[in-house]
Design an enzyme around this catalytic site. Structure first.
Site, PDB file in Angstrom:
ATOM      1  N   SER A   1       0.825  -1.199   0.000  1.00 40.88           N
ATOM      2  CA  SER A   1       0.000   0.000   0.000  1.00 40.88           C
ATOM      3  C   SER A   1       0.869   1.263   0.000  1.00 40.88           C
ATOM      4  O   SER A   1       1.657   1.473  -0.918  1.00 40.88           O
ATOM      5  CB  SER A   1      -0.960  -0.043   1.196  1.00 40.88           C
ATOM      6  OG  SER A   1      -2.005   0.870   1.048  1.00 40.88           O
TER       7      SER A   1
ATOM      8  N   ASP B   1      -9.561  -5.231  -4.824  1.00 41.00           N
ATOM      9  CA  ASP B   1      -9.024  -4.280  -3.848  1.00 41.00           C
ATOM     10  C   ASP B   1      -9.986  -3.102  -3.716  1.00 41.00           C
ATOM     11  O   ASP B   1     -10.234  -2.374  -4.680  1.00 41.00           O
ATOM     12  CB  ASP B   1      -7.643  -3.798  -4.316  1.00 41.00           C
ATOM     13  CG  ASP B   1      -6.880  -3.043  -3.243  1.00 41.00           C
ATOM     14  OD1 ASP B   1      -7.501  -2.224  -2.532  1.00 41.00           O
ATOM     15  OD2 ASP B   1      -5.661  -3.254  -3.128  1.00 41.00           O
TER      16      ASP B   1
ATOM     17  N   HIS C   1      -7.460  -5.903  -0.100  1.00 39.49           N
ATOM     18  CA  HIS C   1      -6.303  -5.013  -0.062  1.00 39.49           C
ATOM     19  C   HIS C   1      -5.232  -5.545   0.884  1.00 39.49           C
ATOM     20  O   HIS C   1      -4.044  -5.548   0.555  1.00 39.49           O
ATOM     21  CB  HIS C   1      -6.757  -3.616   0.396  1.00 39.49           C
ATOM     22  CG  HIS C   1      -5.664  -2.611   0.463  1.00 39.49           C
ATOM     23  ND1 HIS C   1      -5.031  -2.101  -0.661  1.00 39.49           N
ATOM     24  CD2 HIS C   1      -5.055  -2.000   1.524  1.00 39.49           C
ATOM     25  CE1 HIS C   1      -4.113  -1.225  -0.309  1.00 39.49           C
ATOM     26  NE2 HIS C   1      -4.094  -1.157   1.008  1.00 39.49           N
TER      27      HIS C   1
END
Length: 279
Positions: A97, A227, A256
């Site tokens: 991320s 996601d 995610h």
């Protein structure tokens, strides 16, 4: 507690496990978490003879709750100092991320010999926000919503993110993990609200296009089509195309936070990529 002091006095907490002469993997966590996000991966690779390193980004986890330097350039500069202090050479850098954005900027600027490969997992690359050059991005109101929620009641906000879109627990038929939710919340609440609030701008508005173009080492881009935090279409395929040696690995139905929710799948794919680097 192991820390390295940056030039501006910020103390960065880190973990460094395994033989110092073993192949090294460096893990970069997502927002608003800490190095603890990588517990499963660090144990997995440590048991296979790797040296594993992870740090708490400034303002996050056990590092100084700095009210300055909460920007991608400083994040990357901190990693440069960590790599020097720990003498990390030919390292494989893995980022999730926001940590994926940190990896992209760091690897593009790393000193010669410091990096051999990189992995971007559910990463924010190349840029998340919608603008003329990125029409598929998310509108700024999405990130304004994050800012408002964090400033008003981050404890409740973090609970809702962890129990919902981050791990896909809001999907029909999903079985929420109370432990994963509480651990996400714990990590988030360890950090400083100022740094977390600032970091929303970092992960949404930082354009990493030129960084990706400048990376010479092989990079694996791992992302799920489901996601809900960093939408697939405007991230992973675009990032892979910008890289000189980019490989896209697409997943179906994973969330995610797939390194935590599906470690068996993610670890096996990481090992396959990393193993090739060590052959």
């Amino acid at each position: 507690m192991s820390t390295i002091t940056m030039r501006d006095g910020t103390e960065i907490f880190y973990k460094d496990w395994g033989a110092k002469d073993a192949p090294v993997i460096v893990f970069h966590h997502g927002w608003p978490l800490s190095a603890d996000e990588w517990d499963n991966q660090m144990m997995f690779f440590l048991e296979r003879g790797f040296r594993v390193v992870a740090h708490d980004r400034r303002g996050h986890g056990r590092s100084t709750q700095a009210d300055h330097g909460n920007d991608m350039d400083t994040y990357a500069a901190d990693v440069i100092e960590i790599a020097r202090a720990l003498d990390l050479r030919k390292a494989i850098h893995i980022g999730h991320s926001t940590g994926g954005g940190e990896v992209a900027r760091y690897v593009a600027r790393a000193e010669p010999g410091r990096v051999s490969k990189a992995v971007l997992i559910s990463a924010i690359t190349p840029v998340m926000i919608r603008k003329d050059s990125n029409p598929g991005g998310l509108p700024i109101k999405v990130f304004d919503g994050y800012r408002t929620a964090v400033a008003a009641n981050r404890a409740q906000t973090y609970l809702e993110i962890a129990s919902g879109p981050f791990y896909g627990f809001n999907r029909p038929g999903a079985t929420p993990s109370e432990g994963a939710i509480r651990n996400w919340w714990r990590q988030g609440m360890m950090g400083g609200i100022k740094a977390h609030h600032d970091c929303i701008r970092v992960f949404s508005e930082t354009d990493l296009t030129e960084d990706l173009k400048g990376i010479a080492v092989p990079v694996l881009v791992m992302h799920s089509e489901d996601d809900q935090v960093v939408p697939y279409a405007a991230s992973a395929p675009l990032a892979a195309k910008l890289l000189r040696q980019g490989t896209l690995k697409t997943y179906h139905g994973l969330p995610h936070g797939m390194p935590t929710s599906h470690p068996d799948i993610i670890n096996a794919d990481l090992l396959a990529f990393i193993g090739a680097a060590l052959a």
